[in-house]
Design a protein around this motif. Structure first.
Motif, PDB file in Angstrom:
ATOM      1  N   ASP A 151      11.164  19.113 -45.748  1.00 33.66           N
ATOM      2  CA  ASP A 151      10.920  18.606 -47.093  1.00 33.66           C
ATOM      3  C   ASP A 151      12.111  17.757 -47.510  1.00 33.66           C
ATOM      4  O   ASP A 151      13.161  18.260 -47.895  1.00 33.66           O
ATOM      5  CB  ASP A 151      10.728  19.767 -48.071  1.00 33.66           C
ATOM      6  N   VAL A 169       7.197  21.915 -44.584  1.00 37.34           N
ATOM      7  CA  VAL A 169       5.758  22.102 -44.606  1.00 37.34           C
ATOM      8  C   VAL A 169       5.285  22.147 -43.162  1.00 37.34           C
ATOM      9  O   VAL A 169       5.716  21.351 -42.322  1.00 37.34           O
ATOM     10  CB  VAL A 169       5.046  20.972 -45.392  1.00 37.34           C
ATOM     11  N   HIS A 209       3.081  25.785 -47.058  1.00 38.27           N
ATOM     12  CA  HIS A 209       4.142  25.192 -47.885  1.00 38.27           C
ATOM     13  C   HIS A 209       5.292  26.191 -47.961  1.00 38.27           C
ATOM     14  O   HIS A 209       5.180  27.245 -48.602  1.00 38.27           O
ATOM     15  CB  HIS A 209       3.616  24.878 -49.287  1.00 38.27           C
TER      16      HIS A 209
END
Length: 446
Positions: free
Chosen positions: A440, A383, A378
């Motif tokens: 993201d 990711v 993360h």
């Protein structure tokens, strides 16, 4: 007819024997006008021959030749007007002058040339009328006031010049307008045809995308679950007589995997039915009136339904369960998570889950007994996931699962559709590695 149009008609009609005429009735009209003009000039040529002390046949022949020039009015309108002006002193060619001026004004000849020839015709008619009217006034003894001769001459000249010129200008402008409208109509028809072709291409693209998406989803849903079921079934067969308790456990696992596969298949079929219902409602139209719906809208409706159904699909929180299911088959799987876990956009989480799922399925199919490392990272705006397996254990039993060769293609399509990066290939140790990085979307939007 315009000069440009006359040349085009000449090229098009030469094969049919019409010379510069575009239609049969144009030939009939011009021949008729030329005959009338020749007869008029021939009759007036008699008076001209008598006044000029020439043989009458000479005057008649001169009138016939001059009047017949009206036959070429569509091809050379300026020549007809020049001949009419030239024979004005002989007081002949009135019909030829009227028709010639009209044809000249209606053609594509530059307006300055039209104005110059119209002015010459006006002046010639004015001079001839002044001379003739003055002679008639003297002969009849009518009071030749200053206003009478000029008035008659001007009225006669304007009457023989202005109407044909104005009418020709109007007809020419109307003709050009009609040509412009016709060209615009043709252009719009071509544009509509192109738009229809593009709409059909978009519809075909939407159908292809939808078929690809359905095939990818079906592959991801069925391949993993069924592969696990096959492995557990093989284990069940191997231990059924030796270890009944383990056989019962494997049977229970097969049942659970089958139910999970059926649940996901029902969700998939629900997505398809939802898309069909949306498209059917659009096709029904408003107030029950059927309307034509582009085929692309059907694919878009199904895609929208699929996006809505994805809210209930698996996510990154289910990866640990996925790893556990693989461990239950006897695979050695290690899960490593780096960074602080956080929620992502639904399509990002589902894609990450499917990538790990398909990678584990490929290990199960092609590298029996291999050790597997699953890494999740993360990061600040993305990711990353990586599934790496070592070489296959030669002593492990090959489950004999078929391969369609679409697993890596499907993973790449999923990742690149979200703007991510996908890399796969063999490792130096003889294993295989699958890596993917997904942006993201929620973080980017914020």
């Amino acid at each position: 007819m315009t000069t440009t149009g006359a040349h085009q008609d000449s090229a098009g009609m030469a094969a049919r024997g019409y010379w510069w005429w575009g239609r049969r009735r144009s030939v009939v009209l011009d021949v008729g006008l030329a005959v009338l003009s020749a007869l008029e000039c021939a009759l007036e040529g008699v008076r001209f021959a008598q006044a000029a002390v020439l043989p009458v046949p000479v005057g008649v022949l001169f009138g016939l030749i001059a009047g017949a020039m009206l036959l070429v009015r569509r091809r050379w309108p300026f020549a007809v007007v020049l001949v009419a002006i030239a024979i004005t002193p002989a007081e002949m060619g009135y019909l030829m002058g009227l028709v010639g001026l009209y044809t000249l004004a209606a053609s594509e000849v530059p307006r300055r040339i039209t104005g110059a020839l119209a002015g010459m015709s006006f002046v010639g008619t004015l001079i001839v009328t002044v001379v003739r009217t003055s002679r008639n006034v003297v002969d009849t003894g009518i009071d030749s006031a200053r206003w009478y001769v000029p008035l008659v001459a001007v009225l006669m000249s304007v009457g023989l010049t202005a109407p044909p010129v104005l009418l020709g200008l109007y007809v020419g402008a109307r003709r050009r307008l009609m040509e412009s409208l016709r060209e615009r109509a043709d252009s719009l028809e071509q544009e509509l045809s192109l738009l229809a072709d593009r709409a059909e291409q978009r519809a075909e693209w939407a159908r292809t995308e939808e078929r690809t998406r359905i095939a990818r989803e079906m592959h991801d849903v069925v391949a993993h679950r069924v592969s696990l079921m096959v492995v557990h079934a093989a284990a069940l067969q191997a231990v059924a007589l030796k270890d009944p308790q383990k056989a019962v456990k494997n049977a229970a696992l097969v049942g659970d995997l089958g139910r999970q596969a059926l649940t996901e298949l029902r969700e998939m079929l629900g997505v398809l039915r939802a898309g069909e219902q949306v498209a059917a409602r659009q096709a029904d139209g408003v107030a029950g009136v059927p309307v034509a719906v582009p085929l692309a809208s059907v694919g878009l409706a199904a895609a929208a339904a699929a996006a809505a159904a994805a809210e209930d699909g698996p996510g990154m929180g289910d990866i640990e369960v996925l790893v556990g299911e693989s461990r239950d088959t006897g695979m050695v799987v290690e899960l490593m998570v780096q960074g602080e876990s956080r929620p992502y956009a639904r399509e990002v989480e589902q894609t990450a889950y499917r990538v790990v799922q398909e990678a584990l399925t490929n290990v199960l199919k092609h590298a029996a007994g291999a050790k597997v490392m699953v890494r999740l990272a993360h990061r600040e705006a993305e990711v990353a996931m990586q599934v790496e397996n070592g070489p296959s254990d030669g002593g492990a039993q090959d489950p004999g699962l078929p391969s369609g060769g679409n697993g890596l293609v499907g993973m790449r399509e999923r990742v690149t559709a979200l703007g991510g990066v996908f890399v796969s290939g063999e490792t130096d140790a003889g294993g295989f590695r699958v890596s993917a990085v997904l942006p993201d979307r929620r973080g980017a939007a914020a």
